[in-house]
Write a protein that holds these residues in place. Sequence first.
Motif, mmCIF file in Angstrom:
data_model
loop_
_atom_site.group_PDB
_atom_site.id
_atom_site.type_symbol
_atom_site.label_atom_id
_atom_site.label_comp_id
_atom_site.label_asym_id
_atom_site.label_seq_id
_atom_site.Cartn_x
_atom_site.Cartn_y
_atom_site.Cartn_z
ATOM 1 N N TRP A 197 0.795 -1.219 0.000
ATOM 2 C CA TRP A 197 0.000 0.000 0.000
ATOM 3 C C TRP A 197 0.831 1.275 0.000
ATOM 4 C CZ3 TRP A 197 -4.757 -0.949 -1.370
ATOM 5 C CH2 TRP A 197 -5.265 -2.224 -1.119
ATOM 6 N N GLY A 198 1.994 1.258 0.607
ATOM 7 C CA GLY A 198 2.813 2.465 0.640
ATOM 8 C C GLY A 198 3.213 2.925 -0.746
ATOM 9 N N ASP A 199 3.708 1.989 -1.570
ATOM 10 C CA ASP A 199 4.072 2.344 -2.943
ATOM 11 C C ASP A 199 2.835 2.607 -3.797
ATOM 12 O OD1 ASP A 199 7.003 2.293 -3.129
ATOM 13 O OD2 ASP A 199 6.829 0.176 -2.605
ATOM 14 N N LEU A 200 1.766 1.856 -3.583
ATOM 15 C CA LEU A 200 0.530 2.094 -4.319
ATOM 16 C C LEU A 200 -0.036 3.476 -4.010
ATOM 17 C CD1 LEU A 200 -1.362 -1.326 -4.026
ATOM 18 C CD2 LEU A 200 -0.350 -0.333 -6.092
ATOM 19 N N ASP A 201 0.116 3.925 -2.776
ATOM 20 C CA ASP A 201 -0.371 5.245 -2.384
ATOM 21 C C ASP A 201 0.263 6.346 -3.235
ATOM 22 O OD1 ASP A 201 -1.342 7.482 -0.878
ATOM 23 O OD2 ASP A 201 0.456 7.404 0.362
ATOM 24 N N VAL A 202 1.581 6.265 -3.407
ATOM 25 C CA VAL A 202 2.281 7.280 -4.209
ATOM 26 C C VAL A 202 1.791 7.250 -5.648
ATOM 27 C CG1 VAL A 202 4.520 8.051 -5.068
ATOM 28 C CG2 VAL A 202 4.315 7.194 -2.727
ATOM 29 N N LEU A 203 1.714 6.069 -6.243
ATOM 30 C CA LEU A 203 1.261 5.943 -7.627
ATOM 31 C C LEU A 203 -0.191 6.391 -7.780
ATOM 32 C CD1 LEU A 203 2.878 2.496 -8.509
ATOM 33 C CD2 LEU A 203 3.649 4.758 -9.238
ATOM 34 N N HIS A 204 -1.015 6.057 -6.808
ATOM 35 C CA HIS A 204 -2.418 6.455 -6.848
ATOM 36 C C HIS A 204 -2.559 7.976 -6.853
ATOM 37 C CE1 HIS A 204 -6.252 7.338 -4.550
ATOM 38 N NE2 HIS A 204 -6.710 6.732 -5.616
ATOM 39 N N ARG A 205 -1.787 8.648 -6.011
ATOM 40 C CA ARG A 205 -1.873 10.109 -5.968
ATOM 41 C C ARG A 205 -1.394 10.727 -7.278
ATOM 42 N NH1 ARG A 205 1.650 11.705 -2.215
ATOM 43 N NH2 ARG A 205 2.070 9.726 -1.177
ATOM 44 N N TRP A 206 -0.314 10.177 -7.853
ATOM 45 C CA TRP A 206 0.137 10.674 -9.151
ATOM 46 C C TRP A 206 -0.939 10.458 -10.217
ATOM 47 C CZ3 TRP A 206 5.597 8.067 -8.797
ATOM 48 C CH2 TRP A 206 6.434 8.867 -8.001
ATOM 49 N N HIS A 207 -1.599 9.305 -10.160
ATOM 50 C CA HIS A 207 -2.648 8.995 -11.134
ATOM 51 C C HIS A 207 -3.852 9.923 -10.965
ATOM 52 C CE1 HIS A 207 -5.764 7.001 -13.342
ATOM 53 N NE2 HIS A 207 -6.360 6.539 -12.260
ATOM 54 N N VAL A 208 -4.359 10.029 -9.742
ATOM 55 C CA VAL A 208 -5.567 10.819 -9.496
ATOM 56 C C VAL A 208 -5.317 12.313 -9.726
ATOM 57 C CG1 VAL A 208 -7.182 11.544 -7.696
ATOM 58 C CG2 VAL A 208 -6.582 9.137 -7.934
ATOM 59 N N MET A 209 -4.142 12.798 -9.313
ATOM 60 C CA MET A 209 -3.834 14.216 -9.447
ATOM 61 C C MET A 209 -3.268 14.558 -10.819
ATOM 62 S SD MET A 209 -4.960 15.065 -6.532
ATOM 63 C CE MET A 209 -4.597 16.820 -6.578
ATOM 64 N N GLN A 210 -3.155 13.545 -11.689
ATOM 65 C CA GLN A 210 -2.680 13.730 -13.064
ATOM 66 C C GLN A 210 -1.328 14.449 -13.096
ATOM 67 O OE1 GLN A 210 -5.937 15.652 -15.130
ATOM 68 N NE2 GLN A 210 -7.185 13.801 -15.108
ATOM 69 N N SER A 211 -0.381 13.867 -12.377
ATOM 70 C CA SER A 211 0.955 14.438 -12.283
ATOM 71 C C SER A 211 1.637 14.474 -13.647
ATOM 72 C CB SER A 211 1.816 13.607 -11.324
ATOM 73 O OG SER A 211 3.168 13.968 -11.399
ATOM 74 N N ARG A 212 2.160 15.634 -14.011
ATOM 75 C CA ARG A 212 2.910 15.754 -15.264
ATOM 76 C C ARG A 212 4.342 15.251 -15.106
ATOM 77 N NH1 ARG A 212 1.109 21.744 -17.560
ATOM 78 N NH2 ARG A 212 -1.141 21.285 -17.750
ATOM 79 N N GLU A 213 4.878 15.431 -13.908
ATOM 80 C CA GLU A 213 6.260 14.999 -13.650
ATOM 81 C C GLU A 213 6.354 13.481 -13.594
ATOM 82 O OE1 GLU A 213 9.707 15.404 -10.181
ATOM 83 O OE2 GLU A 213 7.900 16.636 -10.079
ATOM 84 N N SER A 214 5.334 12.838 -13.013
ATOM 85 C CA SER A 214 5.321 11.379 -12.880
ATOM 86 C C SER A 214 3.962 10.862 -13.357
ATOM 87 C CB SER A 214 5.577 10.972 -11.433
ATOM 88 O OG SER A 214 6.805 11.477 -10.961
ATOM 89 N N PRO A 215 3.748 10.824 -14.675
ATOM 90 C CA PRO A 215 2.425 10.455 -15.192
ATOM 91 C C PRO A 215 2.092 8.976 -14.987
ATOM 92 C CG PRO A 215 3.996 10.720 -16.991
ATOM 93 C CD PRO A 215 4.697 11.161 -15.748
#
Length: 282
Positions: A197-215
């Motif tokens: 869950w810790g690593d999934l949390d980071v990826l989930h936030r990048w996905h939901v927030m539509q991160s340009r730096e880490s798409p």
Amino acid sequence: MLPGGNENFVARVQGETHDVVVRFARDPSQMVDPFDIELWALEAAAEVGIHTSAVVARGRAADTSYLVVEYIAGTTASPDDLEAWHAIGTSLRALSTVDTATAPSTLFSRFGRDLDAAWRAHVSYNLAMLTDEDPLIQLGVYRRSDQETIRAMLSSQLDRALPQGLIHGDLSTRNVIAGARYAVIDWGAAHAGPVPWGDLDVLHRWHVMQSRESPVSAAAWAEVLRGAGIDPETARPVLRELAVLGALDVVRWALEQRPDRLDELRESSRRVIDRMLMARDA
């Protein structure tokens, strides 16, 4: 020199009989050796079948700590490479089996080596800070009217009993090498916490927030979950709670440790919390 390396200098050294990456500390005066965690995490990951760099040497030169690992041939995986995202998911599944009993003390939070107790203490600390006088309300991180909803989300974490173990800390395609097979590199941000869950949390936030730096596209996110063996419907409430918890905690950390980053982190945390509360109510 290779790109990256905020905490360390990183260089590739090639010869007739070797091809290695040398990492050495930017600040030789650090009290904690920066490679204690990375060395342990590299070896622990390899033991559970994750393809990563083999350790070649570890030591000190002129009072500066260094770590030498094999160079893995290939290219950095593209954010559009869905097979790489699937490989990230399978790596997360493998990481969930790592035993942290022999890990260095620096892998663990201030709440200690008992990971279940430490996680409960971490959540309980953030719950206890949700008071009428919480400075995060004044800072605009969340609205007072949302406090009870946030309290309920954090309380749910105490009931979930998430498994605990090794978190990579920066696991995306930028730290995956696409070669003969996918390899996970750069374990310097590894730490202990809920897995996967810790690593999934980071990826989930990048996905939901539509991160340009880490798409992380919708298709990429689906591949990560499929590789990790996680049902999307099961994951959704857990990851919303973790995102809110992390957003609150990082601002509290900035208040205590890094006031120079407070403005940046309070704004990003406000956006995360707003998005997660909206998704929860949808």
